[in-house]
Scaffold this active site. Structure first.
Site, mmCIF file in Angstrom:
data_model
loop_
_atom_site.group_PDB
_atom_site.id
_atom_site.type_symbol
_atom_site.label_atom_id
_atom_site.label_comp_id
_atom_site.label_asym_id
_atom_site.label_seq_id
_atom_site.Cartn_x
_atom_site.Cartn_y
_atom_site.Cartn_z
ATOM 1 N N CYS A 3 -19.200 9.552 -44.010
ATOM 2 C CA CYS A 3 -20.230 8.525 -44.200
ATOM 3 C C CYS A 3 -21.419 8.778 -43.284
ATOM 4 O O CYS A 3 -21.401 8.395 -42.116
ATOM 5 C CB CYS A 3 -19.633 7.149 -43.956
ATOM 6 N N CYS B 230 -22.937 5.626 -41.831
ATOM 7 C CA CYS B 230 -22.201 4.990 -40.727
ATOM 8 C C CYS B 230 -22.377 5.780 -39.434
ATOM 9 O O CYS B 230 -22.485 5.206 -38.366
ATOM 10 C CB CYS B 230 -20.701 4.924 -41.022
ATOM 11 N N ASP B 231 -22.345 7.104 -39.542
ATOM 12 C CA ASP B 231 -22.213 7.926 -38.330
ATOM 13 C C ASP B 231 -23.431 8.785 -38.006
ATOM 14 O O ASP B 231 -23.529 9.312 -36.894
ATOM 15 C CB ASP B 231 -21.001 8.865 -38.482
#
Ligand code: NAP
Length: 350
Positions: free
Chosen positions: A172, A175-176
């Protein structure tokens, strides 16, 4: 006493089904999912894949703009206080799904923060009741069920990929990608679909360079996304190669990937600080094995075109768990509405 309807899943399909079911007076109970370690590892946490998305530019009704006052006035302050600050650029994934949740709650939807682990059916004198067992060892009864459990990211399956998860390997980018470990470093994305294109483009915000590794010599992604990638000077496509090993060490995490040609070209080592895996999704339907018919990829089979009926009368399916083709927030929301209407009409006929 049995609930009229139980909804399993808390993405756009689940909340849309809940809004329609609640407004039809069916007092839905919705299983939102739990914060278990397993769900964290699989990225199957409550509220679904929109939680892993930044700007949502293609959901009708949310053009680019500043929603801060609207969000503050519509979402309950108990939850609003934990939301990331609004970026004033139209709606984000987490904001959109939070708004859906609030709308469903406003109409009386009851929410349980557990996973459903099993469904059993019992028929007695022409009356069918579903027994729903949750991750907190509780049992519930329902006259009808809507399954809207979505799908999760696939992984390559390499031991080194598993070893470096959360230390440079991710599924992701949203997300990261902003983590310091990736800042101004070369990164790799694997995959050839729209998700891989999207992840590669997104990562150019943080990375010095992005390698896009795909196992075939042409991308599966849409023309518009492929063109965006090809025009981006920070993205280098590497075609007809597969990632065969993630390399690194305990202190730095990922430092490189070994890639192997599918056309007998020499193996290469790419120095990268991160590998983002974007190779499709698996529906979250394992708990339904033996209950519903599914296809070879575990997508729930819908038995009638254009309807949400499954192989088990009284169980309806909506969203990505039954859709291997569109998989968009808007199509999920639409099928959630359809499932609630199908369930309501089916219940009236019983
Ligand atoms: P996808 O379209 O199924 O693409 C998966 C990609 O991963 C394919 O290119 C596939 O290669 C590759 N792949 C699969 N297993 C692999 C493995 N073990 N090793 C290496 N490569 C592997 O999945 P997706 O990109 O997640 O997209 C899913 C759906 O969502 C699509 O319908 C897509 O259009 C949609 N979507 C839309 C948007 C958008 O419109 N903005 C954004 C994201 C997703 P092959 O090509 O060789 O099979």
């Amino acid at each position: 006493m049995a609930h009229r309807i139980i909804i399993i899943g808390s993405g756009p399909a689940g909340w849309s089904a809940a809004i329609y079911a609640a407004r039809a007076g069916m007092e839905p109970l919705l299983f939102e999912g739990s914060l278990s370690e397993k769900n964290q590892k699989n990225q199957t946490l409550p509220m679904g894949q929109l939680m892993l998305t930044t700007e949502v530019e293609n959901y009708p009704g949310f053009p680019h703009g500043d929603l801060s006052q609207y969000l503050k006035s519509s979402i309950h302050e108990e939850r609003f206080q934990y939301m990331a600050p609004h970026q004033k650029a139209g709606v984000s994934g987490p904001e959109l799904v939070e708004l859906m949740r609030q709308q469903a709650m406003n109409f009386g939807t009851k929410v349980i923060m557990e996973d459903v682990i099993k469904i059993e059916t019992s028929s007695f004198q022409n009356e069918r009741i579903f027994y729903i067992f949750d991750s907190n060892h509780q049992q519930y009864e329902a006259e009808a069920i809507i399954v809207a459990t979505g799908a999760r990211a696939n992984w390559l399956g390499l031991p080194s990929e598993e070893h470096f998860k959360n230390r440079g390997v991710s599924a992701c980018a949203v997300c990261d990608g902003a983590l310091p470990r990736f800042h101004q470093r070369p990164l790799a994305v694997v995959g050839g679909g729209d998700s891989a294109m999207e992840e590669a483009i997104y990562l150019t915000r943080f990375a010095s360079q992005v390698y896009l590794i795909h196992r075939r010599d042409n991308f599966r992604a849409s023309k518009i996304m492929t063109e965006k990638v090809q025009k981006n000077p920070k993205i280098t496509p590497i075609l007809s190669f597969v990632v065969s090993e993630v390399l690194g060490n305990d202190s730095d995490g990922v430092t490189a990937v070994r890639i192997t040609s599918v056309k007998n070209e020499p193996e290469r080592i790419l120095d990268v600080s991160g590998l983002f895996v974007a190779i499709g999704h698996t529906p979250n339907t394992a708990f339904l094995t033996g209950t519903l018919e599914m296809d070879d990829k575990m997508y729930i089979k819908l038995i009638q075109p254009g309807r949400t009926f499954t192989s088990q009368e009284g169980i309806f399916a909506a969203g990505d768990c039954a859709d291997s083709i569109y998989r968009q927030a808007i199509t999920s929301a639409a099928t959630g509405c359809m499932a609630a209407l199908d369930a309501e009409r089916w219940l009236i006929m019983q």
